[in-house]
Motif scaffolding. Sequence first.
Motif, PDB file in Angstrom:
ATOM      1  N   CYS A  33       0.917  -1.087   0.003  1.00  0.00           N
ATOM      2  CA  CYS A  33       0.058  -0.052   0.003  1.00  0.00           C
ATOM      3  C   CYS A  33       0.788   1.291   0.003  1.00  0.00           C
ATOM      4  CB  CYS A  33      -1.084   0.031   1.232  1.00  0.00           C
ATOM      5  SG  CYS A  33      -0.213  -0.209   2.841  1.00  0.00           S
ATOM      6  N   SER A  34       0.214   2.262  -0.157  1.00  0.00           N
ATOM      7  CA  SER A  34       0.848   3.496  -0.163  1.00  0.00           C
ATOM      8  C   SER A  34      -0.094   4.769   0.506  1.00  0.00           C
ATOM      9  CB  SER A  34       1.372   4.308  -1.658  1.00  0.00           C
ATOM     10  OG  SER A  34       0.013   4.471  -2.357  1.00  0.00           O
ATOM     11  N   ASP A  35      -0.984   4.308   0.893  1.00  0.00           N
ATOM     12  CA  ASP A  35      -1.628   5.168   2.007  1.00  0.00           C
ATOM     13  C   ASP A  35      -2.997   4.283   2.528  1.00  0.00           C
ATOM     14  OD1 ASP A  35      -2.375   8.264   2.249  1.00  0.00           O
ATOM     15  OD2 ASP A  35      -4.387   7.206   2.047  1.00  0.00           O
ATOM     16  N   LYS A  36      -3.534   4.894   3.605  1.00  0.00           N
ATOM     17  CA  LYS A  36      -4.640   4.022   4.403  1.00  0.00           C
ATOM     18  C   LYS A  36      -5.756   3.726   3.569  1.00  0.00           C
ATOM     19  CE  LYS A  36      -7.961   5.008   7.776  1.00  0.00           C
ATOM     20  NZ  LYS A  36      -8.257   4.640   9.271  1.00  0.00           N
ATOM     21  N   SER A  37      -6.213   4.537   2.455  1.00  0.00           N
ATOM     22  CA  SER A  37      -7.187   4.348   1.480  1.00  0.00           C
ATOM     23  C   SER A  37      -7.047   2.973   0.802  1.00  0.00           C
ATOM     24  CB  SER A  37      -7.318   5.697   0.494  1.00  0.00           C
ATOM     25  OG  SER A  37      -6.183   5.739  -0.275  1.00  0.00           O
ATOM     26  N   ASP A  38      -5.684   2.643   0.680  1.00  0.00           N
ATOM     27  CA  ASP A  38      -5.589   1.438  -0.186  1.00  0.00           C
ATOM     28  C   ASP A  38      -5.916   0.084   0.853  1.00  0.00           C
ATOM     29  OD1 ASP A  38      -4.263   2.814  -2.230  1.00  0.00           O
ATOM     30  OD2 ASP A  38      -2.354   2.482  -1.293  1.00  0.00           O
ATOM     31  N   CYS A  39      -6.186   0.215   2.134  1.00  0.00           N
ATOM     32  CA  CYS A  39      -6.265  -0.821   3.154  1.00  0.00           C
ATOM     33  C   CYS A  39      -7.720  -0.607   3.858  1.00  0.00           C
ATOM     34  CB  CYS A  39      -5.215  -0.787   4.113  1.00  0.00           C
ATOM     35  SG  CYS A  39      -3.419  -0.785   3.417  1.00  0.00           S
ATOM     36  N   CYS A  43      -1.837   1.791   6.704  1.00  0.00           N
ATOM     37  CA  CYS A  43      -0.990   1.317   5.826  1.00  0.00           C
ATOM     38  C   CYS A  43       0.405   1.605   6.505  1.00  0.00           C
ATOM     39  CB  CYS A  43      -0.763   2.356   4.461  1.00  0.00           C
ATOM     40  SG  CYS A  43       0.458   1.654   3.541  1.00  0.00           S
ATOM     41  N   LEU A  44       1.105   0.335   6.956  1.00  0.00           N
ATOM     42  CA  LEU A  44       2.126   0.465   7.655  1.00  0.00           C
ATOM     43  C   LEU A  44       3.534   0.536   7.181  1.00  0.00           C
ATOM     44  CD1 LEU A  44       0.580  -1.673  10.572  1.00  0.00           C
ATOM     45  CD2 LEU A  44       0.511   0.787  10.545  1.00  0.00           C
ATOM     46  N   TYR A  45       4.501   0.958   7.422  1.00  0.00           N
ATOM     47  CA  TYR A  45       5.940   0.949   6.946  1.00  0.00           C
ATOM     48  C   TYR A  45       6.757  -0.115   7.800  1.00  0.00           C
ATOM     49  CZ  TYR A  45      10.563   2.287   5.134  1.00  0.00           C
ATOM     50  OH  TYR A  45      11.533   2.179   4.517  1.00  0.00           O
ATOM     51  N   GLU A  46       7.380  -0.761   7.313  1.00  0.00           N
ATOM     52  CA  GLU A  46       8.368  -1.720   8.093  1.00  0.00           C
ATOM     53  C   GLU A  46       9.664  -1.630   7.636  1.00  0.00           C
ATOM     54  OE1 GLU A  46       6.671  -5.625   8.477  1.00  0.00           O
ATOM     55  OE2 GLU A  46       4.631  -4.788   8.933  1.00  0.00           O
ATOM     56  N   GLY A  47      10.646  -1.749   8.260  1.00  0.00           N
ATOM     57  CA  GLY A  47      11.964  -1.629   7.682  1.00  0.00           C
ATOM     58  C   GLY A  47      12.789  -0.295   8.205  1.00  0.00           C
ATOM     59  N   ALA A  56       9.852   8.261  -1.743  1.00  0.00           N
ATOM     60  CA  ALA A  56       8.847   7.436  -1.863  1.00  0.00           C
ATOM     61  C   ALA A  56       8.773   6.142  -1.019  1.00  0.00           C
ATOM     62  CB  ALA A  56       8.188   7.248  -3.320  1.00  0.00           C
ATOM     63  N   VAL A  57       7.754   5.798  -0.595  1.00  0.00           N
ATOM     64  CA  VAL A  57       7.945   4.350   0.308  1.00  0.00           C
ATOM     65  C   VAL A  57       6.634   3.608   0.310  1.00  0.00           C
ATOM     66  CG1 VAL A  57       9.431   5.020   2.146  1.00  0.00           C
ATOM     67  CG2 VAL A  57       7.186   5.280   2.399  1.00  0.00           C
ATOM     68  N   THR A  58       6.772   2.484   0.031  1.00  0.00           N
ATOM     69  CA  THR A  58       5.276   1.697   0.233  1.00  0.00           C
ATOM     70  C   THR A  58       5.387   0.826   1.697  1.00  0.00           C
ATOM     71  OG1 THR A  58       6.414  -0.326  -0.691  1.00  0.00           O
ATOM     72  CG2 THR A  58       5.261   1.067  -2.256  1.00  0.00           C
ATOM     73  N   GLY A  59       4.095   0.601   2.003  1.00  0.00           N
ATOM     74  CA  GLY A  59       3.979  -0.211   3.306  1.00  0.00           C
ATOM     75  C   GLY A  59       3.024  -1.638   3.200  1.00  0.00           C
ATOM     76  N   GLN A  60       2.797  -2.181   4.070  1.00  0.00           N
ATOM     77  CA  GLN A  60       1.794  -3.196   4.041  1.00  0.00           C
ATOM     78  C   GLN A  60       0.692  -2.970   4.864  1.00  0.00           C
ATOM     79  OE1 GLN A  60       4.280  -6.439   5.626  1.00  0.00           O
ATOM     80  NE2 GLN A  60       4.860  -7.056   3.420  1.00  0.00           N
ATOM     81  N   CYS A  61      -0.656  -3.347   4.443  1.00  0.00           N
ATOM     82  CA  CYS A  61      -1.694  -3.192   5.319  1.00  0.00           C
ATOM     83  C   CYS A  61      -1.687  -3.911   6.447  1.00  0.00           C
ATOM     84  CB  CYS A  61      -2.941  -3.718   4.260  1.00  0.00           C
ATOM     85  SG  CYS A  61      -3.493  -2.723   2.793  1.00  0.00           S
ATOM     86  N   GLN A  62      -2.232  -3.556   7.598  1.00  0.00           N
ATOM     87  CA  GLN A  62      -2.178  -4.110   8.665  1.00  0.00           C
ATOM     88  C   GLN A  62      -2.925  -5.440   8.849  1.00  0.00           C
ATOM     89  OE1 GLN A  62      -4.451  -0.433  10.915  1.00  0.00           O
ATOM     90  NE2 GLN A  62      -4.300  -1.962  12.535  1.00  0.00           N
ATOM     91  N   ALA A  63      -2.483  -6.172   9.900  1.00  0.00           N
ATOM     92  CA  ALA A  63      -3.271  -7.461  10.049  1.00  0.00           C
ATOM     93  C   ALA A  63      -4.385  -7.602  10.526  1.00  0.00           C
ATOM     94  CB  ALA A  63      -2.496  -8.534  10.436  1.00  0.00           C
ATOM     95  N   THR A  72       4.662   2.829  12.219  1.00  0.00           N
ATOM     96  CA  THR A  72       4.842   4.134  11.480  1.00  0.00           C
ATOM     97  C   THR A  72       3.923   3.883  10.065  1.00  0.00           C
ATOM     98  OG1 THR A  72       7.270   4.092  11.973  1.00  0.00           O
ATOM     99  CG2 THR A  72       6.387   5.256  10.137  1.00  0.00           C
ATOM    100  N   THR A  73       2.998   4.881  10.040  1.00  0.00           N
ATOM    101  CA  THR A  73       2.263   4.818   8.977  1.00  0.00           C
ATOM    102  C   THR A  73       2.889   5.423   7.769  1.00  0.00           C
ATOM    103  OG1 THR A  73       1.326   7.231   9.492  1.00  0.00           O
ATOM    104  CG2 THR A  73       0.278   5.136  10.557  1.00  0.00           C
ATOM    105  N   VAL A  74       2.255   4.870   6.647  1.00  0.00           N
ATOM    106  CA  VAL A  74       2.682   5.426   5.431  1.00  0.00           C
ATOM    107  C   VAL A  74       1.403   6.209   4.934  1.00  0.00           C
ATOM    108  CG1 VAL A  74       3.167   4.888   2.834  1.00  0.00           C
ATOM    109  CG2 VAL A  74       3.984   3.505   4.704  1.00  0.00           C
ATOM    110  N   VAL A  75       1.673   7.730   4.425  1.00  0.00           N
ATOM    111  CA  VAL A  75       0.750   8.539   4.128  1.00  0.00           C
ATOM    112  C   VAL A  75       0.887   9.087   2.625  1.00  0.00           C
ATOM    113  CG1 VAL A  75      -0.344  10.769   4.624  1.00  0.00           C
ATOM    114  CG2 VAL A  75       0.350   9.010   6.452  1.00  0.00           C
ATOM    115  N   GLN A  76       0.119   8.793   1.615  1.00  0.00           N
ATOM    116  CA  GLN A  76       0.462   9.313   0.448  1.00  0.00           C
ATOM    117  C   GLN A  76       1.745   9.050  -0.196  1.00  0.00           C
ATOM    118  OE1 GLN A  76      -0.828  13.500   0.455  1.00  0.00           O
ATOM    119  NE2 GLN A  76      -3.035  13.038   0.674  1.00  0.00           N
ATOM    120  N   GLY A  77       2.058   7.823   0.075  1.00  0.00           N
ATOM    121  CA  GLY A  77       3.426   7.299  -0.398  1.00  0.00           C
ATOM    122  C   GLY A  77       4.763   7.863   0.385  1.00  0.00           C
ATOM    123  N   ARG A  78       4.212   8.423   1.303  1.00  0.00           N
ATOM    124  CA  ARG A  78       5.753   8.827   2.319  1.00  0.00           C
ATOM    125  C   ARG A  78       5.524   8.387   3.555  1.00  0.00           C
ATOM    126  NH1 ARG A  78       7.113  10.282  -2.310  1.00  0.00           N
ATOM    127  NH2 ARG A  78       7.395  12.481  -3.181  1.00  0.00           N
TER     128      ARG A  78
END
Length: 86
Positions: A33-39, A43-47, A56-63, A72-78
């Motif tokens: 994902c790149s934003d909460k709207s995708d999940c 949308c959570l950043y890991e690493g 620009a970063v991507t994350g993964q939708c929370q479980a 750490t959240t990902v908001v609009q690809g950041r």
Amino acid sequence: VAACTAKGGVVRPVCRMQRPACVIAYSDAGKTCSDKSDCQGRCLYEGEAPTDSAAAVTGQCQATSDPCGCFTTVVQGRMGPGLCVD
């Protein structure tokens, strides 16, 4: 409890206070994902954090809907803010 179960959730103790809450497993868990709207949830950043804070970063939708922990959240690809919820 019945309302939680009807949504596919489980009532269990969460956070430091161990208060019962309805925790729902999200079907899109782990999706890129790149934003909460995708999940369904956050949308959570890991690493490791990128050296360029504007990268620009991507994350993964929370479980699950469990609100507790540090993330750490990902908001609009950041990378968004880091949060800890007790």
